[in-house]
Design a protein around this motif. Structure first.
Motif, mmCIF file in Angstrom:
data_model
loop_
_atom_site.group_PDB
_atom_site.id
_atom_site.type_symbol
_atom_site.label_atom_id
_atom_site.label_comp_id
_atom_site.label_asym_id
_atom_site.label_seq_id
_atom_site.Cartn_x
_atom_site.Cartn_y
_atom_site.Cartn_z
ATOM 1 N N LYS A 66 39.221 17.710 -51.376
ATOM 2 C CA LYS A 66 40.023 17.145 -50.295
ATOM 3 C C LYS A 66 39.495 15.772 -49.901
ATOM 4 O O LYS A 66 38.293 15.535 -49.848
ATOM 5 N N VAL A 67 40.436 14.887 -49.625
ATOM 6 C CA VAL A 67 40.123 13.584 -49.049
ATOM 7 C C VAL A 67 41.124 13.328 -47.933
ATOM 8 O O VAL A 67 42.076 14.097 -47.734
ATOM 9 N N LYS A 68 40.899 12.258 -47.201
ATOM 10 C CA LYS A 68 41.760 11.966 -46.064
ATOM 11 C C LYS A 68 43.217 11.814 -46.479
ATOM 12 O O LYS A 68 44.145 12.236 -45.782
ATOM 13 N N GLU A 69 43.415 11.204 -47.659
ATOM 14 C CA GLU A 69 44.788 10.939 -48.118
ATOM 15 C C GLU A 69 45.454 12.157 -48.750
ATOM 16 O O GLU A 69 46.640 12.121 -49.040
ATOM 17 N N GLY A 70 44.683 13.218 -49.019
ATOM 18 C CA GLY A 70 45.270 14.406 -49.644
ATOM 19 C C GLY A 70 44.282 15.116 -50.544
ATOM 20 O O GLY A 70 43.383 15.807 -50.077
ATOM 21 N N TRP A 71 44.415 14.919 -51.857
ATOM 22 C CA TRP A 71 43.564 15.603 -52.825
ATOM 23 C C TRP A 71 43.127 14.627 -53.906
ATOM 24 O O TRP A 71 43.951 14.011 -54.573
ATOM 25 N N ARG A 72 41.801 14.468 -54.046
ATOM 26 C CA ARG A 72 41.258 13.597 -55.084
ATOM 27 C C ARG A 72 41.061 14.404 -56.354
ATOM 28 O O ARG A 72 40.472 15.480 -56.341
ATOM 29 N N MET A 73 41.558 13.858 -57.468
ATOM 30 C CA MET A 73 41.427 14.537 -58.751
ATOM 31 C C MET A 73 40.712 13.634 -59.736
ATOM 32 O O MET A 73 41.047 12.452 -59.874
ATOM 33 N N GLU A 74 39.723 14.197 -60.421
ATOM 34 C CA GLU A 74 38.987 13.484 -61.459
ATOM 35 C C GLU A 74 39.248 14.176 -62.792
ATOM 36 O O GLU A 74 38.956 15.357 -62.957
ATOM 37 N N ILE A 75 39.798 13.422 -63.721
ATOM 38 C CA ILE A 75 40.111 13.939 -65.052
ATOM 39 C C ILE A 75 39.171 13.291 -66.054
ATOM 40 O O ILE A 75 39.027 12.068 -66.079
ATOM 41 N N THR A 76 38.533 14.120 -66.888
ATOM 42 C CA THR A 76 37.619 13.632 -67.911
ATOM 43 C C THR A 76 38.089 14.115 -69.272
ATOM 44 O O THR A 76 38.375 15.304 -69.457
ATOM 45 N N VAL A 77 38.177 13.176 -70.218
ATOM 46 C CA VAL A 77 38.529 13.497 -71.601
ATOM 47 C C VAL A 77 37.391 13.027 -72.490
ATOM 48 O O VAL A 77 37.010 11.852 -72.446
ATOM 49 N N THR A 78 36.826 13.936 -73.278
ATOM 50 C CA THR A 78 35.739 13.589 -74.191
ATOM 51 C C THR A 78 36.125 13.957 -75.614
ATOM 52 O O THR A 78 36.901 14.886 -75.848
ATOM 53 N N GLN A 79 35.577 13.193 -76.582
ATOM 54 C CA GLN A 79 35.828 13.456 -77.997
ATOM 55 C C GLN A 79 34.514 13.387 -78.765
ATOM 56 O O GLN A 79 33.772 12.411 -78.634
ATOM 57 N N GLU A 80 34.227 14.393 -79.533
ATOM 58 C CA GLU A 80 33.049 14.380 -80.378
ATOM 59 C C GLU A 80 33.367 13.698 -81.702
ATOM 60 O O GLU A 80 34.512 13.676 -82.153
ATOM 61 N N GLY A 81 32.331 13.156 -82.343
ATOM 62 C CA GLY A 81 32.535 12.479 -83.611
ATOM 63 C C GLY A 81 33.275 11.172 -83.422
ATOM 64 O O GLY A 81 33.234 10.537 -82.367
ATOM 65 N N GLU A 82 33.993 10.762 -84.466
ATOM 66 C CA GLU A 82 34.753 9.507 -84.398
ATOM 67 C C GLU A 82 35.978 9.715 -83.500
ATOM 68 O O GLU A 82 36.861 10.502 -83.828
ATOM 69 N N PRO A 83 36.061 9.024 -82.361
ATOM 70 C CA PRO A 83 37.154 9.289 -81.415
ATOM 71 C C PRO A 83 38.477 8.702 -81.889
ATOM 72 O O PRO A 83 38.517 7.714 -82.630
ATOM 73 N N TYR A 84 39.554 9.317 -81.445
ATOM 74 C CA TYR A 84 40.900 8.796 -81.654
ATOM 75 C C TYR A 84 41.309 7.945 -80.459
ATOM 76 O O TYR A 84 40.866 8.175 -79.325
ATOM 77 N N GLN A 85 42.178 6.981 -80.726
ATOM 78 C CA GLN A 85 42.858 6.240 -79.665
ATOM 79 C C GLN A 85 44.286 6.784 -79.578
ATOM 80 O O GLN A 85 45.009 6.823 -80.566
ATOM 81 N N PHE A 86 44.691 7.231 -78.389
ATOM 82 C CA PHE A 86 46.024 7.801 -78.279
ATOM 83 C C PHE A 86 46.524 7.715 -76.840
ATOM 84 O O PHE A 86 45.766 7.462 -75.899
#
Length: 674
Positions: free
Chosen positions: A465-485
């Motif tokens: 919760k934050v004052k403005e509503g709901w703070r969301m943190e999204i994390t995307v990880t890739q092992e090895g040689e990463p793709y761009q997409f």
């Protein structure tokens, strides 16, 4: 009760009711049954295709008279099939005989027998009620199809044309067959003997619809043995021009569902419990409807003007360039088929891309992977064509998401207009695309053409919760040689899924959003913008490519004959549609672990019919019940509900199980007829 056997078609004790006068009885020469009590059998015969609908067991507890049960049709107020049992231990069975004189002031047969079934406490009372006010219409013999009593046959002679009538008793082939049964089994007749008799011909005729059997002991509990459909196990299916079962509206197969002991007392108690459970479940609230989709965050992705799509055909310079040609044609077709509005297009494109993802994985599992640039002409494998085609389709989709639809269409139009009818190689395509887009694209496209495997990102979500509503943190990880997409995230809340774009580059990215409220669910890559490894990549298309390694598993726990018939019909349907090969049928009780692990499987029936389904339940996206199932959070309990599932084989995940779930035996042929 008199020591007798009653049989619709032939019997040892025959009681015929003339239009007037008392019942006439011919007594047998001694005890007929093993117990000395009654064994009564009844076969319902009906020439029309609606005979299948006499499958209602009506349990009546009236305010006056006896508790009774009867076989009838939906909405029936009397049996119609002429089978009654009441709590006084009376069993009533009948069949139609030749017409006798009609009295328009009398009472109909259906009214008289319905009254007798409810109010009579003895056979004498049944006789009195049936005789009182007899209008002579729809004449029945309350034991036997071929009236033996001379007084009954004498009434046939009173016909409107006064033509000569042969009143002598003539034995039919059914009479002869029963006579032989009588001589062989007299004094030893029991319910098992009656089952075998009903399963024989000519006692059981072509228009028979079912068979019921009861004994004095069973009748005291309002119970009987019932077999839906012909007891000879020769089932009937609607066919064009059929005399017995024409393929008219509402015609359904008449399947042999096996013998079962029906007890209205027990069934009624079970129905009361089920009703309480259903009402309790309803109070918990209905399943919420599927979320609607808000596409404001990905505007333009699912609206493509058909006139702006590229035209013309280009050809590969070499086999190594064929991925480009195949992918261009495939992706162009996907965009050409997009419907409107945008939400419908979103769901359709997601389905098509998911199908390509699954296709890639199943082919790669069977044949191994190869990079798109390794495309080649091969006559004995799918992979050299299919895998590059799938990779390039996703490459072009990613190119559109990166550039935007308008810029992407300019690139593709330029490629196809400049090289229409000519050859093009991969380098020329990349050069022209970079020229039109005014940005480097080689590395983006190379990850789809030069590499094997698929992107396999890990996705995590945190919030607070934050004052403005709901703070969301999204994390995307890739092992090895990463793709761009480029992909998207669906934020589901209050029945609405807001789709937001998400660009991924490098081994790790973090995105922070502030939302009005905490979402109920977050879905990564909901539209299958990138292909990823799937826990279940199988679809029905798997059968088309691997039918030589497919077994059909037949359920034998119950309704074995119906399941066997449907398996044979599905064999023919599949062979006619595509394979020409009949997939071998094996019984669930004969399927070994080795057989299951080395084959794809087609499994028919409910878990009550097919014991092999018990091996699958832990891995199914469905919860199975008696005549019901829950799939993806929604319950299905109508007899006409069914689902088709393609799931990994629990004995070998490189194999597939095609599972036809049906809530009723009649739903299964509908699911498998085409």
């Amino acid at each position: 009760a008199p020591r007798s056997v009653g049989a619709r078609g032939a019997g040892a004790r025959v009681v015929g009711w003339a239009k007037s006068g008392a019942p006439r009885t011919r007594k047998p020469g001694g005890p007929a049954t093993a117990s000395g009590e009654v064994v009564l059998g009844q076969i319902f015969m009906w020439g029309g295709y609606t005979g299948v609908h006499w499958n209602v067991l009506l349990d009546i507890q009236p305010s006056a008279g006896h508790h009774l049960v009867m076989q009838t049709v939906p909405g029936g107020i009397h049996s119609g099939a002429d089978f009654y049992i009441n709590a006084a231990g009376l069993v009533i069975g009948a069949t139609t005989v030749a017409q006798s004189p009609f009295d328009p002031t009398g009472t109909s047969q259906s009214s008289r027998v319905r009254k007798a079934a409810q109010h009579a406490s003895s056979s004498d009372e049944v006789a009195a009620i049936l005789r009182e006010g007899n209008n002579g219409m729809y004449t029945n013999d309350w034991s036997n199809h071929n009236a033996r009593d001379p007084g009954v046959r004498r009434e046939y002679a009173v016909q409107p044309d006064d033509a000569p009538f042969d009143a002598a008793f003539a034995r039919t082939n059914r009479d002869v067959a029963f006579g032989r049964f009588w001589e062989e089994h007299r004094g030893r007749i029991d319910e098992q003997a009656a089952v075998r008799l009903w399963g024989s011909s000519p006692v059981n005729r072509g228009h028979a619809c079912d068979g019921t059997i009861t004994t004095s002991a069973m009748a005291r509990e309002l119970a009987f043995i019932a077999h839906h459909s012909k007891v000879t196990l020769r089932e009937k299916f609607p066919e064009k021009g059929s005399r017995r079962m024409p393929d008219l509206p509402g015609a359904v197969p008449h399947l042999a569902l096996g013998h079962a002991t029906a007890s209205p007392v027990v069934v009624t108690d079970m129905l009361k419990v089920a009703r309480r459970q259903r009402l309790a479940a309803a109070r918990l609230g209905a399943t919420p409807p599927a979320a609607t989709v808000d596409l404001a965050g990905v505007a333009g992705r699912y609206q493509v003007e058909q006139r702006t799509l590229w035209n013309g055909t280009v050809f590969p310079t070499s086999a190594a360039d064929q991925w480009l040609i195949s992918g261009s044609a495939a992706y162009g077709r996907l965009l050409h088929e997009l419907p409107s509005p945008a939400e419908k297009a979103y769901r359709q494109l997601a389905d098509r891309l998911a199908e390509l993802d699954a296709r890639y994985l199943t082919i790669a599992a069977g044949e191994g992977e190869l990079p798109a640039r390794a495309a080649d002409v091969a006559y004995g494998r799918y992979a050299p064509y299919q895998l590059p085609r799938v990779k390039e389709t996703f490459a072009l989709h990613q190119l559109r998401l990166l550039l935007g639809t308008e810029a992407f269409l300019k690139v593709m139009t330029a490629v196809h207009s400049r090289h229409a009818g000519k050859e093009i190689d991969s380098t020329s395509f990349v050069t022209l695309a970079e020229e039109m887009a005014r940005r480097p694209l080689a590395s983006l496209l190379a990850q789809w053409t030069e590499r094997t495997g698929l992107p396999d990102p890990a996705f995590t979500v945190r919030g607070g919760k934050v004052k403005e509503g709901w703070r969301m943190e999204i994390t995307v990880t890739q092992e090895g040689e990463p793709y761009q997409f480029v992909t998207s995230v669906a934020l589901e809340s209050a029945g609405k899924a807001a789709v937001r774009s998400l660009a991924v580059r490098g081994a790790r990215i973090e995105v922070r959003w502030v939302l009005p409220a905490r979402p109920d669910r977050v879905v990564f890559n909901p539209a299958f913008d990138i292909p990823v490894p799937l826990p279940n990549p199988y679809t029905w298309a798997s059968f088309l490519e691997r039918f030589h390694d497919t077994l059909m598993v037949l359920g034998t726990a119950r309704q074995e004959e119906a399941n066997h018939t449907l398996a044979l019909r599905l064999q023919a349907t599949l062979a006619d549609a595509y394979s020409e090969v009949l997939p071998p049928v094996v019984k669930d009780c004969e399927l070994t672990t080795e057989m299951a692990a080395s084959h794809d499987l087609i499994v028919l029936g409910s878990f009550l019919d097919n014991s092999f389904i018990g091996c699958l339940q832990a891995g199914l996206p469905a919860t199975l019940g008696r005549g019901s199932f829950t799939l993806l959070g929604t319950g299905y309990n109508h007899p006409d509900d069914g689902a088709f599932l393609a799931v990994p084989n629990p004995f070998n995940r490189d194999r597939v199980v095609h599972l036809f779930l049906a809530n009723s035996a009649l739903q299964l042929p509908q699911m498998t007829r085409r």
